[in-house]
Design a protein around this motif. Structure first.
Motif, short mmCIF file in Angstrom:
data_model
loop_
_atom_site.label_atom_id
_atom_site.label_comp_id
_atom_site.label_asym_id
_atom_site.label_seq_id
_atom_site.Cartn_x
_atom_site.Cartn_y
_atom_site.Cartn_z
N UNK A 1 31.88 -4.15 -18.36
CA UNK A 1 31.54 -4.76 -17.09
C UNK A 1 31.34 -3.74 -16.00
N UNK A 2 30.79 -4.20 -14.88
CA UNK A 2 30.54 -3.35 -13.72
C UNK A 2 31.09 -4.02 -12.47
N UNK A 3 31.82 -3.23 -11.67
CA UNK A 3 32.34 -3.71 -10.40
C UNK A 3 31.80 -2.80 -9.31
N UNK A 4 31.09 -3.39 -8.35
CA UNK A 4 30.53 -2.64 -7.22
C UNK A 4 31.38 -2.92 -5.99
N UNK A 5 31.81 -1.85 -5.32
CA UNK A 5 32.63 -1.97 -4.10
C UNK A 5 31.78 -1.51 -2.93
N UNK A 6 31.51 -2.43 -1.99
CA UNK A 6 30.59 -2.15 -0.89
C UNK A 6 31.33 -2.31 0.44
N UNK A 7 30.80 -1.74 1.52
CA UNK A 7 31.47 -1.85 2.82
C UNK A 7 31.47 -3.30 3.33
N UNK A 8 32.59 -3.70 3.90
CA UNK A 8 32.66 -5.03 4.52
C UNK A 8 31.79 -5.06 5.76
N UNK A 9 31.19 -6.23 6.02
CA UNK A 9 30.40 -6.41 7.23
C UNK A 9 28.97 -5.90 7.14
N UNK A 10 28.54 -5.48 5.96
CA UNK A 10 27.17 -4.98 5.79
C UNK A 10 26.52 -5.66 4.59
N UNK A 11 25.24 -6.02 4.76
CA UNK A 11 24.47 -6.62 3.65
C UNK A 11 23.47 -5.63 3.05
N UNK A 12 23.57 -4.37 3.43
CA UNK A 12 22.61 -3.39 2.95
C UNK A 12 22.60 -3.27 1.42
N UNK A 13 23.75 -3.52 0.80
CA UNK A 13 23.84 -3.42 -0.66
C UNK A 13 22.89 -4.38 -1.37
N UNK A 14 22.51 -5.48 -0.68
CA UNK A 14 21.63 -6.46 -1.31
C UNK A 14 20.23 -5.90 -1.55
N UNK A 15 19.87 -4.81 -0.86
CA UNK A 15 18.58 -4.16 -1.12
C UNK A 15 18.49 -3.61 -2.54
N UNK A 16 19.63 -3.39 -3.17
CA UNK A 16 19.67 -2.84 -4.52
C UNK A 16 20.01 -3.89 -5.56
N UNK A 17 19.87 -5.17 -5.20
CA UNK A 17 20.17 -6.28 -6.10
C UNK A 17 18.95 -7.20 -6.19
#
Length: 380
Positions: free
Chosen positions: A215-231
């Motif tokens: 499995x994969x767990x991605x930990x991203x900064x709270x309060x930001x949606x920038x990670x969705x650019x890579x999904x």
């Protein structure tokens, strides 16, 4: 101690392990920690590893033994189950006892008298820095000890697999760009990192590896949606509002964290989140431990180049960093995680393989590339 050692790796590694426990226990006492287990001698370490290794290669009713040995006298164990008669420490005895003591958290107690080691019973409660030797599978042994806080993952000292010996290099946590989760895994002997709070990512890593599905767990900064650019959008299993049970537990007063009810609740939430990583795709949480999505498909975000090289290290003595193309580091999970961290440089990715390999991906400003930390030896 008149015991002939026939497992060469036991003889080779015993002096190093003796020095580790002697040093850690001396430092613990200097910090004022009085309730510390006795340090094992070279002879004790060598004998325990030797007998455990040969026991690991035996079978009882077709099953390989899984055993945890703890070196301490019975009067220093918490609520021990005591044998009416001492049992000899032998591979035969360990194999016979294994089916009854293989559950997690049960230790077979070992002590010595007049130069002879013996088994005195079992216990679930051991002292800080107690020498523990786990038989995980045939030929695989892990030397570890309990942390000062008494909760969470034990600290691994050495891993032996056949004639291969890996000594954990605790100095790895002082290297530049070392991610927080790796620092916590390596920092068990410094109480401040674990006594103040439980590192949730470490517990998630252990649970992810335990379910065996990868499995994969991605930990991203709270309060930001920038990670969705890579999904890939739309996300089939997006969660709204964010699932915050784990975060709420971590916001409780530190005094409550020593209570068994809180610790049990934490384990359940950890296993629940880790279970989501078994679904194809990545599970996404923020750095406040809120679950944002699972089964998410990673893609290269617009305007970013494909990741072409990563630096790979393992926190064991003698390991040297190598730079490779990410396709040589693992399968599609590893490649997509490396790409995600390459594009989202304030994120961390934890990847478990079905074969037990575990890698932490983070961005290294010093190297200006993705750093893959192999941490299998720390999670056994």
């Amino acid at each position: 101690m008149n015991r002939k050692t026939t497992y060469a790796a036991a003889t080779a590694v015993a002096p190093t392990i003796e020095r580790h426990f002697a040093q850690q226990q001396t430092e613990a006492r200097l910090r004022g920690e009085g309730n510390v287990a006795p340090a094992p001698s070279v002879e004790v370490v060598e004998a325990l590893i030797d007998v455990a290794f040969w026991a690991s290669l035996r079978k009882e009713e077709g099953q390989s033994p899984k055993i945890s040995l703890a070196f301490l006298p019975p009067d220093q164990a918490g609520r021990p189950l005591l044998f009416a008669q001492r049992l000899p420490l032998s591979s035969h005895t360990l194999t016979k006892l294994a089916p009854g003591v293989e559950r997690a958290g049960i230790h077979l107690g070992v002590w010595h008298e007049n130069g002879e080691l013996y088994l005195w019973g079992t216990t679930r409660e051991i002292l800080s820095l107690c020498f523990v030797l786990d038989v995980s599978e045939p030929g695989l042994l892990v030397v570890k000890h309990r942390r000062s806080s008494g909760f969470g993952k034990f600290a691994n000292v050495a891993v032996l697999k056949g004639d291969v010996v890996k000594i954990i290099d605790e100095r790895s946590d002082s290297l530049p760009d070392c991610p927080e989760v790796l620092t916590s895994l390596l920092g068990f002997t410094t109480p401040s990192s674990w006594n103040a709070s439980v590192n949730v990512l470490v517990q998630l890593a252990v649970s992810m590896r335990a379910h065996g599905n990868g499995g994969t767990l991605l930990v991203v900064p709270a309060g930001s949606d920038k990670w969705q650019e890579s999904i890939v959008q739309p996300m089939q299993y997006a969660i709204s509002p964010a699932f915050s049970s784990l975060a709420e537990l971590m916001r409780q007063d530190k005094e409550d964290r020593s209570h068994s009810l809180w610790q049990g609740a934490l384990r359940r939430e950890i296993d629940g989140v880790a279970g989501l990583t078994a679904v194809d795709g990545a599970t996404v949480i923020n750095d406040q431990h809120e679950v944002l999505a699972f089964g998410a498909k990673i893609l290269r975000s617009d305007g970013n180049e494909q990741v072409e090289q990563i630096v790979v290290t393992e926190p064991v003595e003698g390991n040297e960093a190598i730079i490779i193309h990410p396709v040589y580091n693992g399968g599609t999970r590893h490649l997509s995680a490396a790409q995600f961290v390459h594009d989202q440089r304030d994120a961390t990715a934890l990847v478990a393989s079905q074969d037990g390999r575990f890698t932490i991906f983070s961005w290294s400003p010093c190297e200006m590339m993705v750093h893959a930390h192999r941490v299998d030896t720390l999670l056994l």
